[in-house]
Design an enzyme around this catalytic site. Structure first.
Site, short mmCIF file in Angstrom:
data_model
loop_
_atom_site.label_atom_id
_atom_site.label_comp_id
_atom_site.label_asym_id
_atom_site.label_seq_id
_atom_site.Cartn_x
_atom_site.Cartn_y
_atom_site.Cartn_z
CD GLU A 171 -1.48 -0.19 3.63
OE1 GLU A 171 -2.49 -0.85 3.41
OE2 GLU A 171 -1.28 0.34 4.72
CG HIS A 206 -3.25 1.77 8.94
ND1 HIS A 206 -2.18 1.54 8.13
CD2 HIS A 206 -4.22 0.90 8.57
CE1 HIS A 206 -2.49 0.55 7.30
NE2 HIS A 206 -3.71 0.16 7.53
#
Lengths: 296, 383
Positions: free
Chosen positions: A213, A251
């Site tokens: 990611e 996050h």
């Protein structure tokens, strides 16, 4: 074969009580066939919960049951301490799924393990855990989405895309040797590179699906490793292709600053290393299906 | 959470890091009162969480109360890159001999803390890094060992700080490291760190980012959180404990996990839609959390369809389904909902939803198909 865990792995669940997440997932893991041999709880040593003997410390649990892996799902403020307790007890493989551990705690624990406990591998924190299809499941992955038999090894930074990727493979009838969720936090105990090296060394893993990611440089480091050390085919998908720069996406791991850490930079680095890059998890599954077909 | 300069300086002060005497002010009268108290000349500084305030006219020197009045009234209410100035920081002006740079942050690839010190401060450090990388002294610090006084002294010498600044700068660096670690900062940066003409070293600016995950052990952060300005949608989401980022499209997104939420945005965009937001309901989300998420999404009037993409691990399918049902009863949801549910207890969840299925609540088996369906519904609604 599988990497890191298999049917002989014996798990101690740290922080177990009748209403804990640890018990809920520990029981699910046991139902999958995992040997869950012990739980720990400083206040409940001597109890038996759902047939799982509870010890006051990890050291006792290891001495009594021969546990060689631990599962931690305690709240963030206790997690660093729990990881260190497992390492001190000599547990070689520690899975920590806890989300929201302060970055300074993670950095300190990571470096403490490297220096004082080189025999302990930490997976996570903030990860779904590990599943060796048909043999062992430690963590929060729903076991029925994995298909035993190989030949694909799966490694992912994101938790839920890890499930999605397992599911895409299983739906196409492609089995997995092991699925490893390394977690999306800034300082993961186990990196892409660690898992890729394990898959490269595992004779039953014949191809690898990697889910990255945006943010950080772990995928770029993985690309370097793949170029220099991997002989097995790798398919990759990077979540966050369309994410706007400079925004923190959920996050700590997923933030882009400038051009560094963008999905494009990572996809380019992986392509240059010979990796087949997909645009979404479904396409990743399709591309892997093609590769598995060619492997025969 | 990013702090304003004045909050950063107040945070520094807790750790004994020297700054200029000063105080915040929200009105022109307050600004004058502060300036009169601390003594002239003073600097009036706009408090915004964006760079380039000086160039925008947000930092002014004032020699007397009339000048403070003039500058404060110009700066309060000023728009700097889309940020409205609601507060100024008034501090005693410093006679600067030299400007330096110092910072601590986590180097994720090295998995250690990174300290950077430079004698070329006061300018954009990224530009210095690009054009004159040798001008920045760098050192990785093992979090287990921490930063020693000797290492700090060696760093300021290597960075080429002036002889007379080094002892004070090294001492300040150790305090800044303590602030960074004990204060749970993601970033603690001073630019410029100055040497005054009378030989004192102190922080003329403060850039501090706090690690939100450590909030549980910092009750003192509540006052910082109270001053955070967010997009109204983002504020509502934050109050409800959801990870939300507003985007400019028309398909509302709810997913569990940051990765899947990003991936859902990717897929919507790839099938021709435009995500209105990124929303991660988090791991282990329950029914109430799903209802909250739907409430937040429904408050965005650009949303023409909602795509809920859940792959349960720690999140349980029946909880998700119950949350949707609860939200339908609690909130007026104008947009149609497309849901794709898999993973832990997905069958139980799908059974609950099947009882409520309609053209406003559609279950679709795969992520791609669901993205297409939501996009079609959204485009149909726009026409």
């Amino acid at each position: 074969m599988s990497v890191f865990v298999d049917e002989t792995t014996k798990v101690v669940v740290q922080g177990i009580s009748p209403s804990s997440q640890g018990l809920y997932h520990g029981l699910r893991n046991r139902a999958y066939g995992t040997q869950v041999v012990a739980g720990t709880n400083p206040k409940r040593g001597g109890d038996v919960v759902e047939g799982i003997p509870v010890f006051a410390s990890v050291a006792e649990a290891v001495a009594e049951t021969g546990a060689n892996a631990s599962f931690i799902s305690v709240p963030p403020r206790f997690a660093a301490e729990a990881i260190v307790e497992a390492a001190e007890a000599g547990v070689p493989f520690v899975v920590c799924i806890t989300e929201g551990i302060p970055a300074h705690d993670e950095a300190r624990v990571y470096n403490l393990l490297v220096r004082d406990f080189p025999g302990t591998r930490l997976l996570g924190p903030n990860c779904p855990g590990i599943i060796s299809a048909g043999k062992c499941n430690i963590g929060i992955t729903s076991g029925d989405i994995a298909l035993p038999g190989g030949p694909v090894g799966l490694v992912s930074r994101s938790g839920t895309v890890f499930y999605q990727a397992l599911y895409e493979l299983t739906q196409k009838g492609i089995g997995q040797t092991t699925g490893v969720g390394i977690g999306g936090d800034p300082v993961p105990g186990t990196s892409f590179t660690d898992v890729l090296a394990a898959f490269e060394a595992d004779p039953e893993t014949r191809a690898v699906l990697m889910i990255g990611e945006i943010g950080g440089s772990a995928e770029e480091q993985a690309a370097d490793f793949i170029k220099d050390h991997m002989t097995k085919p790798v398919v990759a998908y990077i979540a966050g292709v369309t994410a706007p720069p400079g925004r923190k996406m959920g996050h700590a791991g997923a933030i882009i600053s400038g051009t560094h850490g963008t999905a494009k930079a990572k996809m380019d680095a992986l392509s240059a290393a010979g990796v087949v890059v997909a645009q979404n998890p479904t396409e990743a599954g399709e591309k892997m299906a093609g590769i598995v077909r060619d492997l025969g | 959470m990013d702090l304003y300069e004045y909050q950063g300086k107040q945070y520094f002060a807790r750790f004994g890091i020297p700054t200029s005497p000063g105080a915040p002010a929200d009105t022109v009268d307050e600004a004058v009162a502060v300036a009169d108290r601390i003594g002239y000349p003073v600097v009036v500084k706009a408090q915004v969480k964006v760079g380039g305030r000086g160039k925008a006219g947000g930092i002014k020197l004032a020699g007397d109360s009339a000048e403070v009045r003039a500058h404060a009234s110009a700066i309060l209410g000023m728009d700097i890159k889309g940020h409205t100035v609601g507060r100024v920081w008034i501090e005693r002006s410093s006679d600067i001999a030299h400007e330096y740079y110092a910072s601590f942050t986590l180097d994720r690839s090295a998995k250690k803390h990174l300290c950077m010190v430079s004698a070329k401060g006061g300018v954009d450090i990224e530009e210095v890094a690009a054009t004159d990388p040798g001008a920045i002294a760098r050192c990785h610090i093992d979090p287990v060992d921490g930063l020693t006084a000797d290492t700090a002294a060696a760093l300021v010498a290597e960075a080429g700080l002036h002889e007379e600044a080094r002892a004070q700068a090294a001492e300040l660096l150790v305090k800044l490291y303590t602030c960074y670690v004990e204060g749970d900062c993601d970033l603690a940066e001073i630019n410029p760190l100055i040497l005054t003409t009378d030989g004192r070293v102190h922080a003329l600016d403060a850039k501090v980012t706090l690690d939100d995950s450590a909030a549980f052990r910092h009750p003192e952060w509540e006052e910082f959180a109270a001053t955070e300005t967010l997009d109204p949608r983002e504020r509502l989401a934050k109050e409800k404990g959801l990870q939300y980022v507003g985007l400019d499209g028309f398909v509302g997104i709810i997913a569990n996990g940051a990765g899947l939420a990003m991936s859902t945005c990717d897929v919507v965009e790839q099938v021709g839609g435009k995500p209105a937001n990124f929303l991660d309901i988090g791991g282990g989300a329950n029914a109430a959390q799903m209802a909250n998420a739907l409430e937040v999404i429904s408050s965005d009037e650009n949303v023409r369809a909602i795509f809920i993409n859940i792959f349960g691990g720690i999140t349980r399918g029946e909880e998700v389904a119950n949350g949707i049902v609860e939200a339908l009863g609690r909130v007026e949801i104008a947009a149609p909902i497309v849901i794709r549910l898999d993973g832990t207890n997905a069958e139980e969840g799908r059974a609950i939803l099947a009882g409520r299925a309609s053209d406003r609540l559609v279950s679709v088996p795969t992520m791609i198909e669901a993205a297409r369906r939501a996009t079609e519904l959204a485009q149909g609604a726009t026409r």
